[in-house]
Design an enzyme around this catalytic site. Structure first.
Site, PDB file in Angstrom:
ATOM      1  N   LYS A  96       2.267 -16.937  10.007  1.00 10.66           N
ATOM      2  CA  LYS A  96       2.257 -16.490  11.398  1.00 10.66           C
ATOM      3  C   LYS A  96       0.858 -16.422  11.983  1.00 10.66           C
ATOM      4  CE  LYS A  96       2.509 -11.645   9.880  1.00 10.66           C
ATOM      5  NZ  LYS A  96       2.802 -11.983   8.471  1.00 10.66           N
ATOM      6  N   HIS A 223       1.679  -2.093   2.782  1.00 11.26           N
ATOM      7  CA  HIS A 223       0.734  -2.669   3.734  1.00 11.26           C
ATOM      8  C   HIS A 223      -0.150  -1.554   4.256  1.00 11.26           C
ATOM      9  CE1 HIS A 223      -1.108  -5.329   6.568  1.00 11.26           C
ATOM     10  NE2 HIS A 223      -0.217  -6.276   6.395  1.00 11.26           N
ATOM     11  N   GLU A 300      -0.785 -11.315   0.842  1.00 10.25           N
ATOM     12  CA  GLU A 300      -0.420 -12.153   1.992  1.00 10.25           C
ATOM     13  C   GLU A 300      -1.550 -12.171   3.013  1.00 10.25           C
ATOM     14  OE1 GLU A 300       3.248 -10.292   3.077  1.00 10.25           O
ATOM     15  OE2 GLU A 300       4.033 -10.566   1.059  1.00 10.25           O
TER      16      GLU A 300
END
Length: 439
Positions: A96, A223, A300
Site C-alpha cells: 500500500k 503495531h 512489514e
C-alpha cells in the site's frame, strides 16, 4: 550506510539552488527492449542526473509537466540496510505504501515477501510470480470476496483482531494460518489503535474462539503505530507478545510466528534513528524469542523502503504577489502538482519540506513568506498548512522535492481533470542485470 543519489545534503535549507547545467547526458542502450519509462544509468551516472536532464528537456518545450524519478538502486540499498540491521527479521514489504509495478518487481527479484491489504494488491503481487507463501494478507477487516480469493489462490497467512473476522474466515477460508493483531502505539505520531488491533486483555478469548471454530492461530502481531517516537516501545511490545504465545500454546495452537509489522524510522538523522530501533528489536528478540526457539519473525516495512526512492519535480505555472497589512509582501506560487496529486500526505507532516530550486540564485536574496498551491480550483489544494520561506521565483521555474516515494503516487487522483504525474525509473547496471535474469 545509505546511498542517496538525489541532491544529498541539500534538503531542508532555505534558498538552496542548483543550476540546470549540472547534469550528464544519459545514453540509451542500442537495441534496448526495455520500456521507455526505464532509464539505464551509465557507470557514474545518478538518478539526480536524470532529474536535471528531464528539467532541461522540458524547459526547452511548452510542456513542463510535473514528473517523478524513482531510483531503483536506492530501493535495493534500503532492502540491504534492513536485512543487515535485522538479520532475524524477514521483510514483507507493505504494498500500500507504493505499489509501482517496477518497485514490486525489484523487491520480488531481491527475494522480499509482501504485505497485501486487498484483493487488488494480492493480484498484483501474485501476477509477478510471487509464491503465496511469501504473502501475508495483513488487513484485519476483509471483505468476504477477498477472503475467498485468498483461499482460492493459496494465500494462507491472514491477520485478524476480532471474533467477527474469525467467523468469516471459518466460513470462507478454514485452512488459513491466522495471526492475532494487538496494538501498542501510545507514542506514535499516527496511532492505529482507534481502528485496528485487539486489547491484550481480550486476546485469550479470541484465541479460544479460533480454536472452537476449528481455526489455526500460528502467531501474534503488534503495531507500534506509524513513525513511532519511542524505540523502547518495540522492545516492550515484543516482551508483551510472550504471554500471548503462552496463551495460544496452552489453548492448543502451534504458535510459531511473530509479526512486528512497521512503524520504523524512515530517515537518517531522524529521532529515533533506525539503528537504535533495530538494536532494541534485536535485544528483545534475543531475550524472548531467541534463535532456535522455532519462532519465525517477520515485519512489514513500507515507509522505510519507499521514502528515499522517488523525487518529484514540479513547475511554477502561476504566481501572485500580495501585500498584507503592515506592508509585508507575501508570494503565492501555483504548481502543476498538489494536494490531490503526489502531495496528499504532506498535511500530516509537522513541518513543511523545503524544496530544491533548480535555478542560479544569489545567496543574498531576500526570503518571503510563500504559500504553495496545487493546480486545482479547490482552495484547500496546497502543499503545506504553513507558509514557507523562499526567494522570489518566476513562472516556469522548477522546484524539486526528494524523498517522495511513500504514500504519494498511490494517493493521487484525477480531481479537476488533472493527469497523474508521470514516473520514470532509473536503474544501474548491476540491478538491471538482476532484473534481466529474473522471470
Amino acid at each position: 550506510m545509505l546511498k542517496l543519489h538525489l541532491a544529498e545534503g541539500l534538503v531542508g535549507v532555505s534558498g538552496v539552488s542548483i543550476p540546470i547545467g549540472n547534469s550528464k547526458e544519459s545514453k540509451e542502450s542500442p537495441g534496448s527492449t526495455w520500456p521507455k519509462d526505464i532509464i539505464a544509468l551509465e557507470p557514474g551516472e545518478t538518478a539526480w542526473d536524470v532529474v536535471l536532464k528531464k528539467i532541461k528537456e522540458l524547459s526547452d518545450s511548452d510542456c513542463r509537466d510535473a514528473f517523478m524519478v524513482a531510483d531503483l538502486d536506492v530501493l535495493a540499498s534500503r532492502h540491504q540496510v534492513f536485512r543487515q540491521a535485522l538479520p532475524r527479521v524477514s521483510p514483507f514489504y507493505a504494498v500500500k505504501c507504493n505499489s509501482s509495478p517496477w518497485m514490486l518487481r525489484v523487491l520480488a527479484a531481491l527475494g522480499t515477501s509482501f504485505d497485501c491489504s486487498s484483493q487488488g494488491e494480492l493480484e498484483q503481487v501474485l501476477d509477478l510470480g510471487v509464491a503465496p507463501s511469501r504473502i501475508v494478507y495483513a488487513n484485519p477487516c476483509k471483505p468476504v470476496s477477498h477472503i475467498r480469493f485468498a483461499s482460492l489462490h493459496g494465500v494462507k497467512l491472514l491477520v485478524f483482531n476480532s471474533e467477527e473476522e474469525l467467523i468469516k474466515v471459518a466460513q470462507h477460508h478454514p485452512g488459513a494460518r491466522l495471526v492475532l493483531w494487538w496494538t501498542q502505539d501510545s507514542d506514535s505520531i499516527f496511532p492505529l489503535s482507534s481502528k485496528f488491533g485487539a486489547r491484550l486483555e481480550v486476546c485469550e478469548h479470541l484465541l479460544e474462539s479460533a480454536r472452537d471454530l476449528g481455526l489455526a492461530v500460528v502467531g501474534t502481531s503488534f503495531h507500534v503505530g506509524s513513525r513511532c517516537q519511542t524505540p523502547r516501545n518495540f522492545m516492550k511490545a515484543i516482551v508483551d507478545c510472550w504471554p500471548v504465545f503462552e496463551m495460544g500454546s496452552r489453548i492448543g495452537h502451534d504458535m510459531s510466528l511473530l509479526d512486528i509489522r512497521g512503524g520504523f524510522s524512515r530517515e537518517e538523522g531522524s529521532d529515533p534513528e533506525f539503528e537504535e530501533v533495530a538494536g532494541m528489536i534485536n535485544t528483545a528478540l534475543a531475550q524472548d524469542f531467541p534463535e532456535g526457539s522455532g519462532v519465525e519473525v517477520i515485519a512489514e516495512p513500507g515507509h522505510f523502503y519507499a521514502t528515499f526512492v522517488c523525487t518529484t519535480t514540479v513547475n511554477i505555472i502561476a504566481k501572485k504577489a500580495v501585500l498584507e497589512p503592515g506592508g509585508r509582501r507575501k508570494l503565492l506560487y501555483y504548481l502543476n502538482d498538489g494536494h490531490y496529486g503526489t502531495f496528499r500526505i504532506f498535511p500530516r507532516e509537522s513541518e513543511p519540506r523545503m524544496p530544491i530550486m533548480v535555478k542560479e540564485l544569489s545567496p543574498k536574496l531576500s526570503l518571503f513568506p510563500c504559500t504553495l498551491f496545487g493546480p486545482t480550483c479547490d482552495a484547500f489544494d496546497k502543499l503545506f498548512l504553513k507558509e514557507v520561506q523562499l526567494p522570489e521565483l518566476d513562472v516556469g521555474d522548477w522546484l524539486v522535492f526528494p524523498f517522495m516515494g511513500a504514500y504519494t503516487s498511490v494517493l493521487s487522483s484525477t480531481f479537476n481533470g488533472s493527469s497523474p504525474t508521470s514516473i520514470c525509473y532509473a536503474v544501474g547496471p548491476e540491478l538491471r542485470s538482476l532484473l534481466e535474469t529474473t522471470p
